[in-house]
Write a protein that holds these residues in place. Structure first.
Motif, PDB file in Angstrom:
ATOM      1  N   ILE A 156      11.441  -3.418  57.866  1.00 56.25           N
ATOM      2  CA  ILE A 156      10.159  -2.931  57.339  1.00 56.25           C
ATOM      3  C   ILE A 156       9.035  -3.847  57.820  1.00 56.25           C
ATOM      4  O   ILE A 156       9.134  -5.063  57.693  1.00 56.25           O
ATOM      5  CB  ILE A 156      10.194  -2.873  55.802  1.00 56.25           C
ATOM      6  N   PRO A 157       7.971  -3.281  58.398  1.00 54.86           N
ATOM      7  CA  PRO A 157       6.892  -4.115  58.938  1.00 54.86           C
ATOM      8  C   PRO A 157       6.244  -4.967  57.860  1.00 54.86           C
ATOM      9  O   PRO A 157       6.187  -4.565  56.693  1.00 54.86           O
ATOM     10  CB  PRO A 157       5.881  -3.087  59.473  1.00 54.86           C
ATOM     11  N   ILE A 159       3.258  -5.687  57.248  1.00 53.48           N
ATOM     12  CA  ILE A 159       2.037  -5.198  56.586  1.00 53.48           C
ATOM     13  C   ILE A 159       2.375  -4.377  55.348  1.00 53.48           C
ATOM     14  O   ILE A 159       1.622  -4.336  54.381  1.00 53.48           O
ATOM     15  CB  ILE A 159       1.170  -4.399  57.573  1.00 53.48           C
ATOM     16  N   ILE A 160       3.563  -3.764  55.344  1.00 51.88           N
ATOM     17  CA  ILE A 160       3.990  -2.984  54.180  1.00 51.88           C
ATOM     18  C   ILE A 160       4.236  -3.930  53.009  1.00 51.88           C
ATOM     19  O   ILE A 160       3.818  -3.673  51.876  1.00 51.88           O
ATOM     20  CB  ILE A 160       5.280  -2.196  54.498  1.00 51.88           C
ATOM     21  N   ILE A 163       0.707  -4.948  51.683  1.00 51.55           N
ATOM     22  CA  ILE A 163      -0.029  -4.008  50.826  1.00 51.55           C
ATOM     23  C   ILE A 163       0.689  -3.860  49.488  1.00 51.55           C
ATOM     24  O   ILE A 163       0.063  -3.807  48.427  1.00 51.55           O
ATOM     25  CB  ILE A 163      -0.225  -2.655  51.562  1.00 51.55           C
ATOM     26  N   TRP A 164       2.018  -3.887  49.524  1.00 46.28           N
ATOM     27  CA  TRP A 164       2.788  -3.807  48.274  1.00 46.28           C
ATOM     28  C   TRP A 164       2.553  -5.058  47.422  1.00 46.28           C
ATOM     29  O   TRP A 164       2.362  -4.984  46.210  1.00 46.28           O
ATOM     30  CB  TRP A 164       4.274  -3.634  48.611  1.00 46.28           C
ATOM     31  N   PHE A 281      -2.429 -11.097  52.892  1.00 46.06           N
ATOM     32  CA  PHE A 281      -2.861 -10.243  51.792  1.00 46.06           C
ATOM     33  C   PHE A 281      -2.905 -10.992  50.461  1.00 46.06           C
ATOM     34  O   PHE A 281      -3.749 -10.707  49.625  1.00 46.06           O
ATOM     35  CB  PHE A 281      -1.890  -9.058  51.650  1.00 46.06           C
TER      36      PHE A 281
ATOM     37  N   LEU B  36       5.769   2.903  47.693  1.00 45.51           N
ATOM     38  CA  LEU B  36       5.174   3.531  48.871  1.00 45.51           C
ATOM     39  C   LEU B  36       5.109   5.044  48.698  1.00 45.51           C
ATOM     40  O   LEU B  36       4.076   5.669  48.990  1.00 45.51           O
ATOM     41  CB  LEU B  36       6.030   3.215  50.095  1.00 45.51           C
ATOM     42  N   ILE B 236      -4.817  -0.120  58.227  1.00 40.80           N
ATOM     43  CA  ILE B 236      -4.254  -0.390  56.896  1.00 40.80           C
ATOM     44  C   ILE B 236      -4.754  -1.738  56.382  1.00 40.80           C
ATOM     45  O   ILE B 236      -5.193  -1.874  55.245  1.00 40.80           O
ATOM     46  CB  ILE B 236      -2.711  -0.386  56.949  1.00 40.80           C
ATOM     47  N   ALA B 251      -5.003   3.637  53.150  1.00 47.78           N
ATOM     48  CA  ALA B 251      -4.123   2.539  53.564  1.00 47.78           C
ATOM     49  C   ALA B 251      -2.700   2.790  53.085  1.00 47.78           C
ATOM     50  O   ALA B 251      -1.734   2.608  53.838  1.00 47.78           O
ATOM     51  CB  ALA B 251      -4.650   1.212  53.003  1.00 47.78           C
ATOM     52  N   TRP B 252      -2.557   3.226  51.827  1.00 50.57           N
ATOM     53  CA  TRP B 252      -1.216   3.521  51.304  1.00 50.57           C
ATOM     54  C   TRP B 252      -0.559   4.637  52.102  1.00 50.57           C
ATOM     55  O   TRP B 252       0.623   4.548  52.457  1.00 50.57           O
ATOM     56  CB  TRP B 252      -1.293   3.946  49.836  1.00 50.57           C
ATOM     57  N   ALA B 255       0.516   3.353  55.342  1.00 47.65           N
ATOM     58  CA  ALA B 255       1.697   2.502  55.179  1.00 47.65           C
ATOM     59  C   ALA B 255       2.949   3.349  55.053  1.00 47.65           C
ATOM     60  O   ALA B 255       3.998   3.037  55.627  1.00 47.65           O
ATOM     61  CB  ALA B 255       1.524   1.608  53.952  1.00 47.65           C
ATOM     62  N   ILE B 258       3.920   4.695  58.530  1.00 50.56           N
ATOM     63  CA  ILE B 258       4.566   3.683  59.374  1.00 50.56           C
ATOM     64  C   ILE B 258       5.984   3.419  58.909  1.00 50.56           C
ATOM     65  O   ILE B 258       6.921   3.371  59.708  1.00 50.56           O
ATOM     66  CB  ILE B 258       3.780   2.351  59.345  1.00 50.56           C
ATOM     67  N   THR B 259       6.162   3.265  57.587  1.00 52.91           N
ATOM     68  CA  THR B 259       7.499   2.950  57.082  1.00 52.91           C
ATOM     69  C   THR B 259       8.477   4.064  57.420  1.00 52.91           C
ATOM     70  O   THR B 259       9.597   3.803  57.866  1.00 52.91           O
ATOM     71  CB  THR B 259       7.452   2.738  55.559  1.00 52.91           C
TER      72      THR B 259
END
Lengths: 350, 280
Positions: A156-157, A159-160, A163-164, A281, B36, B236, B251-252, B255, B258-259
């Motif tokens: 999983i990248p 950036i995910i 943001i999470w 972040f 997500l 994002i 952005a969400w 995301a 992408i995921t």
């Protein structure tokens, strides 16, 4: 050679009897000659293609080396103005002032090391636990799916995670975990400093925790692979003399695989040190060293990501590139040690 | 407590902790995926794929960012894959035990996990600074530099799995080395090589740090390679850290996109290599 000669002579003799047959033989010979010429030309072409292909692959391999060299050279070149301006003081100075163009790397280096330390303190025991679970305890049908799920977590990248972390984890830590930590450790010396101050949500602890989740899959999957290199007969012997599962792991598997596990941990550490987006972040980007883990801080990579495009002036840019150089050298050393250790265990299992 | 009881309880404590660790580790995968899906699906609409990134306070989509990501990833993979494959071929086929191979393998493994932001700085000093402006092409080069180590590694690993007897059979028929590699070894390792490329695409499609100061960002539609270009991860990053609700929602959703893409690619890669293992 000797066996062929007589038969060829007899073929010549038979051909010499009639003129028409003679000319046919001549024709055949000519055809054979041109075929030989064709073939040698084809062979020459193939040899040429062969050489070109071989040299192309070698050149590509050299280019990989050149890339690494290029990275180091370009970073040194880019950070030269900052190196000249600040010298060794860059490493020990805490100031970060774009207006007076006075820069020091200490808060960023401190933040990088602290967040990575928190991450490894969480990820190493948990990762080893997962590896033991996957090699010893897990029901056989679930091993592959769970192993795959853990590896997907690694893909999983970042950036995910970022943001999470910003929208889900940080508010949760702020409202539930951090007040509890402050209350629990408030009266104990040392810990009261570590967990002092208002619960911001974002800060060193949150960043370290996200890093822990990110490097966990690396530590777990490498440790699992390394555990699987242990010859079954060693484990069976230990079990045979009455060792419990835990004792087999603790006194047979872990000593046997120590080098490889340390290699896996170092690899995870290399990831944690250089991780950028997830940390950016939630770290808070504050250029100061604070005793409290709950306070905002910064890391090398977060500083670069946050400030590079907005950096005005050559010295500011150059200072950021020097930070990048420091980060690259630190991770290079850590990763080199990791690879060396993993190589040793690979050689032993081969 | 007797010795046996102590050992037994130590064992059960340790194994319980291992179970807890495994559940703890897996839980994050689900927690992140649920968050997500919950946040991302709310904003998912056709407009996401048909409209440009909006100014703050108005509705819009991610079309230019998706297109930018696709363009830069494609160029990056198209540049990085041949280079990585050739280098991997050298290491597995020509110089299997040579010193160069040993060094390249070591360096490549380090590049594989080196911080991607450093690659961004490298491309900035080599391309962006001399050119004087941010550009999509320098973003693509940064991605290519991240593709190379992944492809080198998988190419070498997969070619090493091809049995030597196949090469010997081809050589015995008189095939020159380039043919042995191209028509025998590559074909035998085809699934593995494709796996490597898929993994490389998965790796770079979520990369943000190297794009921040190479391709920068662009609020508008652009296919000009010498101009800044938007990409999903950078959008994002910018939108998530903004105070505007519309932007955070986008952005969400980005995301989530992408995921889903990255997970689909890694699962496809895994299935390819699993099918290969079975057929062997």
């Amino acid at each position: 050679m000797f066996s062929i000669e007589p038969s060829r002579r007899s073929a010549n003799g038979a051909g010499g009897e009639a003129g028409s047959e003679m000319s046919e033989v001549v024709l055949q010979q000519a055809a054979a000659q041109s075929a030989v010429a064709d073939r040698s030309r084809a062979l020459g072409r193939m040899a040429l293609v062969d050489r070109i292909f071989r040299e192309a692959t070698r050149a590509a391999a050299v280019i990989v080396l050149v890339i690494l060299g290029g990275v180091i050279v370009s970073l040194v070149y880019g950070s030269w103005p900052a190196i000249r301006a600040f010298g060794f003081g860059f490493f020990v100075s805490q100031s970060w002032n774009p207006v007076t163009e006075n820069f020091g790397a200490l808060p960023a280096i401190y933040g990088t090391i602290m967040t990575s330390t928190i991450a490894m303190l969480i990820a190493v025991p948990v990762g080893l636990g997962i590896a033991v679970f996957l090699t010893e305890l897990c029901p056989y049908v679930l091993r592959r799916p769970i192993g795959t799920a853990i590896e997907l977590l690694a893909g999983i990248p970042s950036i995910i995670y970022g943001i999470w972390g910003l929208f889900v984890l940080a508010p949760f830590l702020q409202s539930h975990v951090q007040p509890a930590l402050i209350a629990a450790f408030g009266d104990i010396p040392v810990f009261s400093t570590l967990f002092a101050g208002p619960p911001y949500g974002i800060g060193m602890l949150t960043a370290g925790f996200i890093l822990a989740i990110m490097v966990l899959p690396f530590v777990a999957s490498i440790s699992r692979d390394v555990f699987e290199t242990v010859p079954p007969v060693l484990k069976e012997a230990a079990t045979g003399i009455g060792c419990t599962t835990w004792e087999v792991m603790r006194y047979v598997v872990m000593p046997y695989t120590r080098v490889g596990v340390i290699g896996g941990v170092m690899l995870g550490l290399g990831r944690a040190l250089g991780e950028t987006m997830a940390v950016t972040f939630v770290i808070g980007n504050a250029h100061k060293i604070s005793g409290s883990l709950l306070a905002p801080g910064t890391t090398i990579s977060a500083t670069i990501a946050n400030e590079f495009t907005e950096a005005v002036g050559d010295l500011y840019t150059s200072a950021l590139i020097e930070l990048g150089l420091i980060l690259f050298l630190i991770t290079f050393i850590v990763l080199a040690i990791a690879r060396y250790m993993l190589m040793r265990i690979e050689q032993r299992s081969a | 407590m007797s010795l046996y009881a102590t050992r037994r309880s130590a064992n059960s404590i340790a194994t319980t902790l291992c179970w807890v660790a495994a559940i703890f580790g897996l839980a994050w995968l689900f927690v992140i995926l649920i968050a997500l899906l919950y946040e991302g699906l709310r904003g998912l609409s056709p407009a996401v794929f048909t409209e440009m990134t909006p100014p703050p306070g108005s509705a819009g989509g991610l079309l230019n960012a998706i297109a930018g990501s696709l363009i830069m990833t494609l160029i990056g993979v198209a540049v990085g894959t041949p280079l990585g494959m050739l280098a991997g071929t050298y290491m597995a086929e020509y110089g299997r035990h040579s010193k160069l191979t040993m060094i390249v393998r070591f360096i490549n493994d380090i590049l594989l996990s080196a911080p991607s932001i450093v690659v961004g700085l490298f491309v900035y000093t080599m391309l962006v600074h001399p050119m004087g402006h941010f550009s999509a092409i320098s973003g693509a080069v940064a991605l290519a530099l991240l593709v190379v180590p992944v492809v080198v590694r998988t190419t070498e690993d997969m070619l090493l799995l091809v049995p030597g007897s196949m090469r010997e059979a081809a050589s015995a028929l008189g095939a020159p080395r380039a043919h042995v590699v191209g028509k025998v070894a590559y074909r035998a390792a085809k699934a593995g090589l494709i796996t490597g490329v898929l993994l490389a695409v998965a790796r770079v499609s979520g990369e943000t740090a190297p794009l921040l100061f190479t391709a920068l960002n662009n609020q508008f539609w652009s296919t000009d390679l010498s101009a800044p270009m938007a990409s999903l991860p950078v959008v994002i990053f910018q939108f998530a850290l903004s105070p505007y609700k519309d932007w955070q929602q986008l952005a969400w959703t980005g995301a989530l996109l992408i995921t889903v893409a990255v997970l689909a690619l890694s699962i496809a890669a895994r299935m390819l290599s699993a099918g290969r293992r079975k057929s062997k």
